[in-house]
Write an enzyme that holds these catalytic residues in place. Structure first.
Site, mmCIF file in Angstrom:
data_model
loop_
_atom_site.group_PDB
_atom_site.id
_atom_site.type_symbol
_atom_site.label_atom_id
_atom_site.label_comp_id
_atom_site.label_asym_id
_atom_site.label_seq_id
_atom_site.Cartn_x
_atom_site.Cartn_y
_atom_site.Cartn_z
ATOM 1 N N HIS A 172 0.821 -1.211 0.000
ATOM 2 C CA HIS A 172 0.000 0.000 0.000
ATOM 3 C C HIS A 172 0.845 1.247 0.000
ATOM 4 C CE1 HIS A 172 -3.485 -2.510 1.593
ATOM 5 N NE2 HIS A 172 -3.632 -2.266 0.318
ATOM 6 N N CYS A 180 -0.475 0.291 -20.605
ATOM 7 C CA CYS A 180 -1.051 0.889 -19.392
ATOM 8 C C CYS A 180 -0.411 0.322 -18.136
ATOM 9 C CB CYS A 180 -2.569 0.710 -19.358
ATOM 10 S SG CYS A 180 -3.077 -1.013 -19.292
HETATM 11 C C1 PEP Z 1 -0.777 -4.650 -15.721
HETATM 12 O O1 PEP Z 1 -0.827 -5.837 -15.428
HETATM 13 O O2 PEP Z 1 0.225 -4.101 -16.250
HETATM 14 C C2 PEP Z 1 -1.938 -3.775 -15.444
HETATM 15 C C3 PEP Z 1 -1.972 -2.530 -15.866
HETATM 16 O O3 PEP Z 1 -2.956 -4.302 -14.708
HETATM 17 P P1 PEP Z 1 -2.906 -4.440 -13.104
HETATM 18 O O4 PEP Z 1 -1.650 -3.778 -12.626
HETATM 19 O O5 PEP Z 1 -4.147 -3.785 -12.605
HETATM 20 O O6 PEP Z 1 -2.891 -5.924 -12.923
#
Ligand code: PEP
Ligand code: MG
Length: 592
Positions: free
Chosen positions: A222, A518
């Site tokens: 966190h 992302c």
């Molecule tokens: C990822 O896996 O890069 C992603 C953006 O999803 P999360 O971090 O929410 O698993």
């Protein structure tokens, strides 16, 4: 792997007389620190980029239990202990209420559930019945459940810190001591702690807290998540942290994971001045993302709810709306109406037209008890993300209905994508379900190597791809993304990962369809140029990373991005890749 523990400052003979300063952009500056006492460099994991310096304020030690006392009235003692837990749960829930709909609020609400957990209360009651006083009963009960979390490993083990915080608050309540928490020395400071609980981190004021250093914690603790969302430089898993003296001056590099101790006050002030100047320079770069020669690269925002949109006015839209935050820490799934309201709020309030909504990503590090998923030996390899549809298609269908209704009500058509898509068949099935509800832009996250290798085939079913480099690294390198000791394998500069990104970029170009990133890789300004060179058309990140990425792209041509990409694909290791690409872009800038 992150090195930990103290080592002499760089340039031994001139210990801390000279220091390299990185202000979150990869630019090297040199600061004269002059005459600093007993300087040293501590290493940990840099989990939130940026640079700061200041005086250390340590978190107070947790309340100590006095010697056990005999219990005369068991009922009274049980009531005392349970009341303390109830007060803690109420306080956490009240704090959650002050951050409604945000990641922070969801985390606090989940912690409040933990404090009110019937299992925890039952253990407290048993402990008092066995003769313990209220303080010891709470302490032992939290210790018992903490061990269970640690044994469960992964996401559960990282929640052990939340239980420690509950223990400290409840024991303080039983003993009538002040609530332990973040100090308030009346001046800006670098907060150093063993670990930070969500309740501590949520209310940190970035005007007073300059940076965070903790002895414990991992890349997805966190502390890391919340520090990133607040733009606070942070270093976790810093084993030397307990040795950092209260009131001493330090600098913190949240990009490199370094803490320089024993600074002179003037040196710290100089670092702060430079970091502020750097921030001003970056803030001056505004507008849509572009390479130096004008190739558009959309710069988008990662959010957990509408509350995260405030800081992202400079974004061109939302590239990843993690809808699971609405579902976390809940005893029951949010109903259709509640979901419509949450999605509609984001669609109406988005900074630009585009909003990419990701359907529920449950399982492994995001457990949702109400799904009643079966116990699995390897949850990260099990029923997670889109695969939840194999056992609970109803949950995903209600979500798609709610997204479609929110689109109708707001008049804004979201792009909708699914997490953990692995095969073309899964992509086709998801696309059919979404299109049947009127969704016009359907996509998939690329988080599994098999999907990256078949990106072209997937794009026959879909309108776009978005690469989740956090999970793609985990699955490509067989390294748990929450494992601090394996951080080197999860480094997004690894050529193996970049080759998978290149495959997606190629497929996107061939199909004439957008391919974004992302995952956290998009937030590294230098790596962002490499990703663009690999064919990526949009980059999505949390708000504090937008300006550095925009500024770096604006001074790198598309041809330089492509050269950087070729260099990175062939580099021997991440450090060599970074160095070679940084050298190449610096040389290009010098020639201009
Ligand atoms: C990822 O896996 O890069 C992603 C953006 O999803 P999360 O971090 O929410 O698993
Ligand atoms: Mg993911």
């Amino acid at each position: 792997m992150a090195e930990t523990g103290a080592s002499p400052a760089a340039g031994t003979g001139r210990a801390a007389a000279e220091e390299t300063v990185t202000a979150g952009t990869g630019e090297a500056l040199v600061t004269e620190t002059g005459g600093a006492p007993a300087a040293g460099t501590l290493h940990g994991l840099g989990v939130s980029p940026g640079r700061a310096a200041g005086r250390v304020c340590r978190m107070a030690d947790p309340p100590r239990l006095p010697a056990p006392r005999p219990v005369a009235d068991t009922a009274r003692e049980t009531a005392l202990a349970l009341r303390a837990l109830e007060e803690v749960a109420a306080e956490l829930s009240a704090r959650a209420g002050r951050a409604p709909g945000s990641e922070a609020g969801a985390i606090l609400e989940a912690q409040s559930f933990m404090a009110a957990d019937p299992g925890l209360r039952e253990t407290v009651e048993e402990n008092v019945a066995a003769g313990m006083d209220a303080g010891h009963a709470v302490d032992a009960a939290c210790g018992h459940h903490r061990r269970a979390l640690l044994e469960a490993g992964g996401h559960f083990a990282e929640r052990a810190a939340d239980l420690d915080d509950i223990r400290n608050r409840a024991v303080a309540a039983v003993l009538g001591l002040p609530v332990p928490g973040v100090p308030d020395p009346g001046h800006p400071f670098v907060l150093v702690a063993g670990d930070l609980a969500p309740a501590d981190t949520v209310n940190l004021d970035p005007a007073t807290v300059l940076a965070l250093v903790t002895e414990k914690g991992g890349p997805t603790s966190h502390t890391a998540i919340l520090a990133r969302s607040r733009g606070l430089p942070a270093v976790v898993a810093c084993r030397g942290a307990p040795e950092i003296g209260d009131g001493t001056w330090v600098s913190v590099d949240g990009t490199a994971g370094e803490v320089v101790t024993g600074l002179a006050e003037e040196a710290a002030e100089e670092i702060l001045r430079r970091a502020a100047a750097e921030r001003r320079r970056l803030a001056a770069s505004t507008g849509p993302g572009r390479t130096a020669d004008g190739r558009a690269v959309e710069l988008l925002l990662n959010i957990g709810s509408a509350a995260d949109l405030g800081a992202g006015a400079q974004a061109e839209g939302v590239g990843l709306f993690r809808t699971e935050f609405l579902f976390l820490g809940r005893a029951d799934a949010p109903g259709f109406e509640e979901q419509v309201a949450a999605y509609e709020a984001v669609l109406r309030a988005s900074p630009g037209g585009k909003v990419v909504v990701r359907t529920l990503d449950a399982g492994t590090d995001k457990p949702l008890p109400f799904l009643d998923l079966p116990e699995e030996p390897n949850p990260a390899l099990g029923v997670r993300g889109l695969r939840v549809g194999r056992v609970r298609q109803d949950v995903l269908d209600v979500q798609l209905d709610a997204i479609a209704e929110a689109a109708r009500a707001s008049g804004v058509q979201p792009w909708v994508m699914a997490p953990m898509v692995t095969t073309a068949g899964e992509a086709a099935d998801f696309a059919a379900r979404a299109r049947a509800r009127g969704v016009t832009r359907v996509g998939a996250m690329i988080e599994v190597p098999a999907a990256a290798l078949r990106a072209g085939r997937l794009l026959r079913e879909l309108d776009f791809l978005s690469i989740g480099t956090n999970d793609l690294s985990q699955y490509a390198f067989a390294a748990d993304r929450q494992h601090g000791e394996l951080a080197d394998l999860l480094d997004p500069w690894q050529a193996g990962l970049l080759r998978l990104v290149a495959e997606c970029g190629r497929a996107g170009r061939a199909a004439g369809k957008p391919v974004g990133v992302c995952g956290e890789a998009a937030a590294d300004p230098l790596l962002a140029t490499v990703l663009v060179g690999l064919g990526v058309t949009s980059l999505s990140m949390s708000a504090p990373s937008l300006a550095p990425v925009r500024e770096r792209l604006a001074r790198t041509s598309l041809a330089a991005c492509e050269t950087g990409a070729r260099i990175a694909l062939d580099a021997d290791d991440p450090a060599a890749a970074r160095e070679a690409v940084a050298g190449m872009t610096a040389a290009g800038a010098a020639r201009r």
